[in-house]
Design a protein around this motif. Structure first.
Motif, PDB file in Angstrom:
ATOM      1  N   MET A   1       0.862  -0.930  -0.035  1.00 48.67           N
ATOM      2  CA  MET A   1       0.064   0.382   0.058  1.00 48.67           C
ATOM      3  C   MET A   1       1.269   0.936  -0.179  1.00 48.67           C
ATOM      4  N   VAL A   2       0.649   2.594  -0.760  1.00 48.58           N
ATOM      5  CA  VAL A   2       1.295   3.331  -0.731  1.00 48.58           C
ATOM      6  C   VAL A   2       1.239   4.277   0.428  1.00 48.58           C
ATOM      7  N   THR A   3       1.524   4.886   1.095  1.00 46.69           N
ATOM      8  CA  THR A   3       1.510   5.371   2.013  1.00 46.69           C
ATOM      9  C   THR A   3       2.562   6.944   1.992  1.00 46.69           C
ATOM     10  N   LYS A   4       3.173   7.352   1.253  1.00 46.73           N
ATOM     11  CA  LYS A   4       3.839   8.738   1.020  1.00 46.73           C
ATOM     12  C   LYS A   4       3.681   8.987  -0.407  1.00 46.73           C
ATOM     13  N   PRO A   5       4.262  10.784  -0.354  1.00 47.73           N
ATOM     14  CA  PRO A   5       3.640  10.507  -2.154  1.00 47.73           C
ATOM     15  C   PRO A   5       5.307  10.259  -2.502  1.00 47.73           C
ATOM     16  N   ILE A   6       4.201   9.734  -4.210  1.00 48.93           N
ATOM     17  CA  ILE A   6       5.373   9.420  -5.106  1.00 48.93           C
ATOM     18  C   ILE A   6       5.442  10.010  -6.264  1.00 48.93           C
ATOM     19  N   PHE A   7       6.897  10.564  -6.141  1.00 43.59           N
ATOM     20  CA  PHE A   7       7.384  12.102  -6.802  1.00 43.59           C
ATOM     21  C   PHE A   7       7.376  11.398  -8.382  1.00 43.59           C
ATOM     22  N   LEU A   8       7.598  11.576  -9.926  1.00 41.28           N
ATOM     23  CA  LEU A   8       7.289  11.191 -11.295  1.00 41.28           C
ATOM     24  C   LEU A   8       8.530  12.076 -11.511  1.00 41.28           C
ATOM     25  N   ILE A   9       9.646  12.151 -12.016  1.00 37.51           N
ATOM     26  CA  ILE A   9      10.972  12.887 -12.439  1.00 37.51           C
ATOM     27  C   ILE A   9      11.414  12.983 -13.200  1.00 37.51           C
ATOM     28  N   GLY A  10      12.576  13.716 -14.901  1.00 34.19           N
ATOM     29  CA  GLY A  10      12.714  13.476 -15.851  1.00 34.19           C
ATOM     30  C   GLY A  10      12.919  14.580 -16.453  1.00 34.19           C
ATOM     31  N   MET A  11      13.658  14.155 -17.238  1.00 37.56           N
ATOM     32  CA  MET A  11      13.894  15.198 -18.662  1.00 37.56           C
ATOM     33  C   MET A  11      12.006  15.933 -18.784  1.00 37.56           C
ATOM     34  N   MET A  12      11.630  16.947 -19.717  1.00 36.57           N
ATOM     35  CA  MET A  12      10.643  17.212 -20.365  1.00 36.57           C
ATOM     36  C   MET A  12      10.502  16.445 -21.902  1.00 36.57           C
ATOM     37  N   GLY A  13       9.292  15.661 -21.900  1.00 35.92           N
ATOM     38  CA  GLY A  13       9.268  14.914 -22.528  1.00 35.92           C
ATOM     39  C   GLY A  13       8.994  13.124 -22.022  1.00 35.92           C
ATOM     40  N   SER A  14       9.160  13.017 -20.625  1.00 36.85           N
ATOM     41  CA  SER A  14       9.431  11.530 -20.701  1.00 36.85           C
ATOM     42  C   SER A  14       7.896  10.857 -20.229  1.00 36.85           C
ATOM     43  N   GLY A  15       7.003  11.920 -20.253  1.00 43.44           N
ATOM     44  CA  GLY A  15       6.066  11.266 -19.733  1.00 43.44           C
ATOM     45  C   GLY A  15       5.092  11.561 -18.723  1.00 43.44           C
ATOM     46  N   LYS A  16       5.893  12.464 -17.371  1.00 37.11           N
ATOM     47  CA  LYS A  16       5.487  12.684 -15.445  1.00 37.11           C
ATOM     48  C   LYS A  16       4.471  12.712 -15.730  1.00 37.11           C
ATOM     49  N   SER A  17       3.416  13.667 -17.109  1.00 42.58           N
ATOM     50  CA  SER A  17       2.250  14.388 -16.076  1.00 42.58           C
ATOM     51  C   SER A  17       1.364  13.065 -17.183  1.00 42.58           C
ATOM     52  N   THR A  18       1.413  12.118 -17.840  1.00 37.42           N
ATOM     53  CA  THR A  18       0.596  11.191 -18.352  1.00 37.42           C
ATOM     54  C   THR A  18       0.448   9.934 -17.695  1.00 37.42           C
ATOM     55  N   VAL A  19       1.708   9.679 -17.395  1.00 34.18           N
ATOM     56  CA  VAL A  19       1.690   8.591 -16.560  1.00 34.18           C
ATOM     57  C   VAL A  19       1.456   8.874 -14.930  1.00 34.18           C
ATOM     58  N   GLY A  20       1.922   9.771 -14.552  1.00 32.11           N
ATOM     59  CA  GLY A  20       1.513  10.380 -12.876  1.00 32.11           C
ATOM     60  C   GLY A  20      -0.141  10.184 -13.200  1.00 32.11           C
ATOM     61  N   SER A  21      -0.922  10.680 -13.987  1.00 36.64           N
ATOM     62  CA  SER A  21      -2.683  11.276 -13.872  1.00 36.64           C
ATOM     63  C   SER A  21      -2.826   9.603 -13.597  1.00 36.64           C
ATOM     64  N   GLU A  22      -2.143   8.755 -14.852  1.00 36.15           N
ATOM     65  CA  GLU A  22      -2.775   7.533 -14.910  1.00 36.15           C
ATOM     66  C   GLU A  22      -2.730   6.884 -14.033  1.00 36.15           C
ATOM     67  N   LEU A  23      -0.998   6.718 -13.423  1.00 38.38           N
ATOM     68  CA  LEU A  23      -1.181   5.811 -11.904  1.00 38.38           C
ATOM     69  C   LEU A  23      -2.258   5.918 -10.689  1.00 38.38           C
ATOM     70  N   ALA A  24      -2.229   7.585 -10.436  1.00 39.64           N
ATOM     71  CA  ALA A  24      -3.122   7.847  -9.697  1.00 39.64           C
ATOM     72  C   ALA A  24      -4.198   7.951  -9.738  1.00 39.64           C
ATOM     73  N   LYS A  25      -5.278   6.963 -10.614  1.00 41.76           N
ATOM     74  CA  LYS A  25      -6.269   6.991 -11.333  1.00 41.76           C
ATOM     75  C   LYS A  25      -6.027   5.559 -10.647  1.00 41.76           C
ATOM     76  N   ARG A  26      -5.099   5.281 -11.316  1.00 41.11           N
ATOM     77  CA  ARG A  26      -5.263   2.784 -10.701  1.00 41.11           C
ATOM     78  C   ARG A  26      -5.194   2.870  -8.832  1.00 41.11           C
ATOM     79  N   CYS A  27      -3.953   3.972  -8.280  1.00 41.68           N
ATOM     80  CA  CYS A  27      -4.125   3.903  -6.968  1.00 41.68           C
ATOM     81  C   CYS A  27      -4.681   4.208  -6.478  1.00 41.68           C
ATOM     82  N   ASN A  28      -5.433   5.511  -6.828  1.00 36.00           N
ATOM     83  CA  ASN A  28      -6.935   5.988  -6.500  1.00 36.00           C
ATOM     84  C   ASN A  28      -6.152   7.359  -5.104  1.00 36.00           C
TER      85      ASN A  28
END
Ligand code: S3P
Length: 165
Positions: A1-28
Motif C-alpha cells: 500500500m502506498v503511504t507517502k507521496p510518489i514523485f515522478l521526475i525526468g526530462m521534458m517529454g518523459s511522460g511524467k504528467s500522463t503517467v502520473g495521472s494514470e498511476l494516480a487513477k489506478r492507485c486511487n
C-alpha cells in the motif's frame, strides 16, 4: 500500500504528467502536476512566467509547490528541472518515493519537437547537455524506469516496483 507521496521526475517529454495521472487513477490517489499548479496559481503560462519574471522566480514557485504538498500518499508529476535545484532531490527522496522516467535525449527531444510551451527546449545539443548535467541528480531516485514504453506498461512497472519497496 502506498503511504507517502510518489514523485515522478525526468526530462521534458518523459511522460511524467500522463503517467502520473494514470498511476494516480489506478492507485486511487490525488494527483498533482507542479507545472499545472503553477500555471493555475500565477494565471500565466510557463513561457510567460520565464519571460516576465525570469527562471529563478519560476524555480522559487516550484520549490513552494513541494513545501505546500500534503504529507500523505499522492502522485506528483514534477517539472523537469525541479529536483535539480540545490538539495531538493534529497528532500523528495526523504519525503516520498522518487521515480525517474529515463530516456535518451534523442527520444525525448523527438517527442516534444512541436511543443512551444517549454522555454528550455531549444536545440538538440543544448537539450543533450541539459540532460547530461541533470542525469546524476535524476539517478538519485529510488526507482528508475525506462520511459520508452507505453503508458500502460509504465504504470504497471511502477506499481510493481512500488509494491516491492
Ligand atoms: C522544465 C520543464 C518543464 C517546465 C519548465 C522547465 C525544465 O516541465 O517545468 O518548462 O527545466 O526541464 P516538463 O518537464 O513537465 O515539461
Amino acid at each position: 500500500m502506498v503511504t507517502k507521496p510518489i514523485f515522478l521526475i525526468g526530462m521534458m517529454g518523459s511522460g511524467k504528467s500522463t503517467v502520473g495521472s494514470e498511476l494516480a487513477k489506478r492507485c486511487n490517489l490525488p494527483f498533482f502536476d507542479t507545472d499545472a499548479q503553477i500555471i493555475l496559481q500565477e494565471g500565466q503560462s510557463i513561457t510567460t512566467i520565464f519571460k516576465d519574471h525570469g527562471e529563478a522566480y519560476f524555480r522559487l514557485l516550484e520549490r513552494q509547490q513541494i513545501d505546500q504538498l500534503p504529507n500523505e500518499a499522492c502522485v506528483v508529476a514534477c517539472g523537469g528541472g525541479l529536483p535539480c535545484q540545490g538539495d531538493l532531490i534529497a528532500a523528495l527522496v526523504a519525503k516520498g518515493t522518487v521515480v525517474y522516467l529515463k530516456a535518451s535525449a534523442d527520444v525525448l527531444f523527438e517527442r516534444i519537437q512541436d511543443n512551444s510551451t517549454r522555454p528550455l527546449r531549444t536545440d538538440l545539443p543544448s537539450f543533450q547537455a541539459l540532460l547530461t548535467e541533470r542525469e546524476s541528480v535524476y539517478e538519485k531516485a529510488q526507482i528508475v524506469i525506462a520511459a520508452d514504453q507505453t503508458i500502460e506498461q509504465l504504470v504497471l512497472e511502477i506499481m510493481n516496483k512500488l509494491s516491492q519497496t
